[in-house]
Each structure stands twice: as structure tokens, then as C-alpha cells.
Design a protein around this motif. Structure first.
Motif, PDB file in Angstrom:
ATOM      1  N   HIS A  75      -7.090  -1.315  -0.571  1.00  0.00           N
ATOM      2  CA  HIS A  75      -6.775  -0.598   0.676  1.00  0.00           C
ATOM      3  C   HIS A  75      -8.008  -0.544   1.576  1.00  0.00           C
ATOM      4  O   HIS A  75      -7.913  -0.744   2.786  1.00  0.00           O
ATOM      5  CB  HIS A  75      -6.280   0.821   0.376  1.00  0.00           C
ATOM      6  N   GLN A 107       0.829  -1.207   0.000  1.00  0.00           N
ATOM      7  CA  GLN A 107       0.000   0.000   0.000  1.00  0.00           C
ATOM      8  C   GLN A 107       0.865   1.259   0.000  1.00  0.00           C
ATOM      9  O   GLN A 107       0.579   2.225  -0.700  1.00  0.00           O
ATOM     10  CB  GLN A 107      -0.963   0.016   1.206  1.00  0.00           C
ATOM     11  N   GLU A 167     -10.143   7.027   2.415  1.00  0.00           N
ATOM     12  CA  GLU A 167     -10.072   6.192   1.209  1.00  0.00           C
ATOM     13  C   GLU A 167     -11.452   5.736   0.720  1.00  0.00           C
ATOM     14  O   GLU A 167     -11.741   5.820  -0.468  1.00  0.00           O
ATOM     15  CB  GLU A 167      -9.197   4.967   1.464  1.00  0.00           C
ATOM     16  N   GLU A 169       0.540   4.137  -2.745  1.00  0.00           N
ATOM     17  CA  GLU A 169       0.184   5.539  -2.468  1.00  0.00           C
ATOM     18  C   GLU A 169       1.238   6.470  -3.080  1.00  0.00           C
ATOM     19  O   GLU A 169       0.908   7.521  -3.616  1.00  0.00           O
ATOM     20  CB  GLU A 169       0.060   5.799  -0.958  1.00  0.00           C
ATOM     21  N   GLU A 197      -7.198   1.367  -4.614  1.00  0.00           N
ATOM     22  CA  GLU A 197      -7.927   1.839  -3.434  1.00  0.00           C
ATOM     23  C   GLU A 197      -8.919   0.785  -2.935  1.00  0.00           C
ATOM     24  O   GLU A 197      -9.168   0.681  -1.744  1.00  0.00           O
ATOM     25  CB  GLU A 197      -8.668   3.155  -3.724  1.00  0.00           C
TER      26      GLU A 197
HETATM   27 FE   LIG Z   1      -5.109   4.173  -0.840  1.00  0.00          FE
END
Ligand SMILES: [Fe+2]
Ligand SMILES: [Fe+2]
Lengths: 142, 292
Positions: free
Chosen positions: B207, B95, B169, B99, B204
Motif C-alpha cells: 500500500h 487494497q 500507513e 484493509e 501495508e
Molecule cells: Fe493499508
């Protein structure tokens, strides 16, 4: 349910609104977990015959509505208060604006837990949809 | 600490594996058609203020991705210090890399297509997104960084996961990417930006799934953490709504009602994962998030 049309936010209209909520099985099902009274507040609109802000306080509990009372806003005790000007409530009552969209766009003010209200968004929408079934005489049209 | 047999087949490990399979490089996204189109949008749609709306949207993404890149490291360390599992640590490394790539993509887009310095984004960061995307996220992750001892770390970790993966998110980023992608796709505009949105949105999803899994696990073990989750959403929801409302232009680029409904659904799913909705998410619902 009376077929006579009433001005919104009057005692007669509130009674018809309560009847409409009680008669709506979709609402009863969607609001099965909703246990809190809700007040809808109309901002003052002297030009339309509302010299002061006025509230309809709904005693809601698990899909039922045990009371719909018109009150002065100072007397409201409901933990959830939705407040908007006349034009916004009219859109909501005609089904042209979803109440939650009204909240997210900042057109409807909220007092109370937003997190709880948003968890029950569908029941809030269904509640306002009941207002569509109430014969209403909109003062800006008569 | 070794990776146990259970962790090797855990949902966190499979999210990590998925991240490896779905690798992409921001430098490979073809932006060649976007520059001419951007000039056309500025020239022909200034009346609708579409250029301003696109800049506002991408500025939030730029700033948001930068903020989440800077604030994720304390999660990795907290998971390790509290012994929450090597499988979670492995996922968080993917992650962190992702990002950084998201930020990289927007930095490249501003330089090559908008042809402006990234600093321009500041003018679109009004108090609501400034608080929820940046300042408050820094504050909670700084507390996470400083927390000591498992029993102190875990409640701050739950708060941080709710804020980062749930509020930022799920409610803002994923919602924004879905809305922005749709808005551009229906008009056939900025294919490179669309492709970036699609790739970022897919990351995303993982995540958010990671966050929902963590919250479900933590609140199942410690039901008192539900209060932390709920209070965190309560605190930030007004700023989330105010941020969404900024796109309520007279001639909106994005469908704001759809956007609101999507953000709301994201919140409800996250809250349900925490056991706040009285419903428990099915395996299929988790999978759906991670795969898209
Ligand atoms: Fe993210
Ligand atoms: Fe990201």
C-alpha cells in the motif's frame, strides 16, 4: 578550540560550540543542504544560575556555522527554534539523547517547519553531536 | 476503459499481481496459544503495564484499520473519474479487500483473545490519533469523493494519498507493526498476534509503495503538487509524533527510539518520492517496500 570548560549557554561556550561545528567534517557533509539559522533555547533554571530562558542562535549555512550568539529569547529571529529544560539539553550535549528522539518524545519543543526539520534529521543530530566536543562545565555537577 | 499494454506491465499492475499471490485469511491465523499467554501477561506484568500497552497498541490498529477500510472507496472512484489508469484501480480493489481483512483480524483478536467488545478501543483513542487516523482522514477523503473535474480531483487525490498512504500507513501503521512485532517477538509473546502483525505489515508495504509511486508520478507531472505533499505532512506531523509519544511508558513495551527513527525514515522516503528531498528513489528501494 579552547580546552577550558565553560558553562553551557554562555558566550564563551557558544564560541567554542561554533568552533566545534566548524571543525566537524561529518556535520559539514550531512548539513550540506541545511540553509537556515537555528536557535537552541534553554528554559529558565534559577537554581542553576539561569534566571531567564536563554538562547544560542546559530547562523548555519550548508555545513558551516558563521556565528553563535547568546540572546534573550525575545530577540531570537531564527526560523527554527528547539526548546528544552536543562536536564534534556544536558542529555543531548552528552550524546545520551538524540535530538530527534527528544522531539518525538515531546521533551524538546519545536518552532518552525517540522516537515523541513525532519527531512534533515541527520544533520540536526550531527549538529548536536558537535556539542559533545565542547569542553563543558555542567552547573549541576560543580 | 481497457487495460493498455503499458498498464499490463506497470508497477501498479505488478503490485496487484503480488497481492493476489500473497493472499491470506485472518480466520486461518492460529490464536490457540494467545489466550493463555494473555492471561499470563495480565497476571505477571501488570507492574510494567504491558497489558495496557498491548491494548493501547492493538486499539490503535483496530481503529486505524477500520478507518482506512471506510475511507478508501473514494480513491477508486477518483482514479476512475480523473482517468488516472485502470492499473491503479485494479490495485486499489486489492487494497480495499486487504484493509477489510486487517480490520477483520483485529476484531477477531479482540473477541477471541482479549475477550472484550471492540468498543473498548475507544478509551485509547486520544485526541492526536483521533484526528490523524480518523477525523482528518474522513475529511480529506470526503472532499475527494465530492471533487469534480480532473483538475480539481488531482490535487485532492495527491493530498489524500499523502495523508492515507504517507502519514497513516507509512509513518503510523507500518512503523507500529514493525515495532509491535519486534516487541512481541523478542519476548516470545502472543504468537498469533505476531503472525497477524507480520501478514498485515507485508500488505501495508504494498500500500505504501503504491502511494509513493502515485506521488512520484503526480509530482513529476505537476511539480506544484509538491507543495500539497509538504503541507499535508506539516499539518499532521505533530499528531503523528504525539501518537508515537503515547508509547513512552516508564517501562516501554516497544523501543520508542527505534520506532521514531523508523517513522522518520518512512517520512523521508515518501518525501523523497515526491521530490522534496532532492533525491529520487531507486527502483530497488520501491521493490524493497513491496516485497517485505
Ligand atoms: Fe493499508
Ligand atoms: Fe491495513
Amino acid at each position: 578550540m579552547s580546552a577550558v570548560a565553560h558553562r553551557p549557554f554562555t558566550p564563551e561556550w557558544a564560541a567554542a560550540f561554533q568552533d566545534a561545528i566548524e571543525a566537524d567534517m561529518t556535520y559539514r557533509e550531512l548539513a550540506a543542504k541545511w540553509t537556515w539559522p537555528v536557535a537552541l533555547v534553554l528554559d529558565a533554571a534559577p537554581e542553576l544560575g539561569y534566571p531567564d530562558a536563554v538562547a544560542v542562535e546559530l547562523t548555519l549555512d550548508r555545513g558551516r556555522c558563521h556565528g553563535a550568539v547568546i540572546r534573550h529569547t525575545d530577540a531570537v529571529t531564527a526560523p527554527f527554534v528547539l526548546r528544552a529544560p536543562y536536564a534534556t539539553w544536558k542529555l543531548v550535549m552528552r550524546g545520551e539523547l538524540d535530538p530527534l528522539a527528544g522531539v518525538t518524545r515531546g521533551r524538546i519543543g519545536v518552532k518552525g517547519s517540522l516537515a523541513t526539520l525532519m527531512m534533515h534529521a541527520r544533520s540536526a543530530s550531527a549538529l548536536c553531536a558537535c556539542a559533545r566536543a565542547v569542553p563543558t562545565r555542567f552547573p549541576d555537577e560543580s | 476503459m481497457p487495460l493498455t499494454a503499458a498498464q499490463f506491465t506497470s508497477p501498479y499492475f505488478s503490485l496487484y499481481s503480488k497481492a493476489k499471490q500473497l493472499h491470506w485469511d485472518p480466520a486461518d491465523v492460529d490464536l490457540s496459544a494467545d489466550r493463555a499467554q494473555w492471561a499470563m501477561i495480565k497476571r505477571e506484568h501488570a507492574g510494567e503495564r504491558y497489558d495496557e500497552q498491548i491494548l493501547r497498541l492493538t486499539s490503535l490498529f483496530y481503529e486505524g484499520e477500520e478507518s482506512v477500510t471506510r475511507t478508501l472507496a473514494p480513491f477508486c472512484s477518483a482514479v476512475s473519474r480523473a482517468g488516472l489508469g485502470v492499473d491503479k484501480e485494479l490495485f486499489l480493489t486489492t487494497q480495499l479487500y486487504e484493509e477489510a481483512k486487517h480490520f477483520d483480524f483485529f476484531a477477531r483478536y479482540f473477541a477471541e483473545v482479549f475477550e472484550v467488545d471492540g468498543a473498548i478501543t475507544r478509551q485509547y483513542i486520544t485526541p492526536a490519533p483521533q484526528a490523524v487516523l480518523i477525523a482528518d482522514l474522513e475529511e480529506v477523503t470526503e472532499r475527494l469523493r465530492r471533487a469534480e473535474g480532473r483538475d480539481r480531483i488531482i490535487p485532492v487525490f495527491a493530498e489524500s494519498v499523502t495523508h492515507y498512504m504517507g502519514v497513516v500507513e507509512a509513518m503510523l501503521a507500518r512503523t507500529g507493526y514493525v515495532g509491535a512485532h519486534d516487541a512481541l517477538a523478542t519476548r516470545g509473546w502472543l504468537p498469533g498476534l505476531q503472525e497477524g502483525f507480520r501478514l498485515v505489515k507485508r500488505d501495508e508495504g504494498r500500500h505504501v509503495t503504491f502511494g509513493m509511486r502515485c506521488i512520484a508520478e503526480l509530482t513529476a507531472e505537476r511539480p506544484e503538487l509538491r507543495e500539497v505533499v509538504s503541507a499535508t505532512f506539516e499539518r499532521h506531523l505533530p499528531n503523528v509524533l504525539a501518537t508515537v509519544a503515547e508509547f513512552d511508558y516508564p517501562q516501554p513495551l516497544v523501543d520508542i527510539d527505534k520506532l521514531s527513527a523508523y517513522a522518520l525514515a518512512q517520512y523521508q522516503r515518501f518525501a523523497a518520492a515526491a521530490g522534496l528531498g532532492g533525491e529520487v528513489l531507486s527502483e530497488a528501494e520501491y521493490a524493497e517496500e513491496g516485497d517485505r
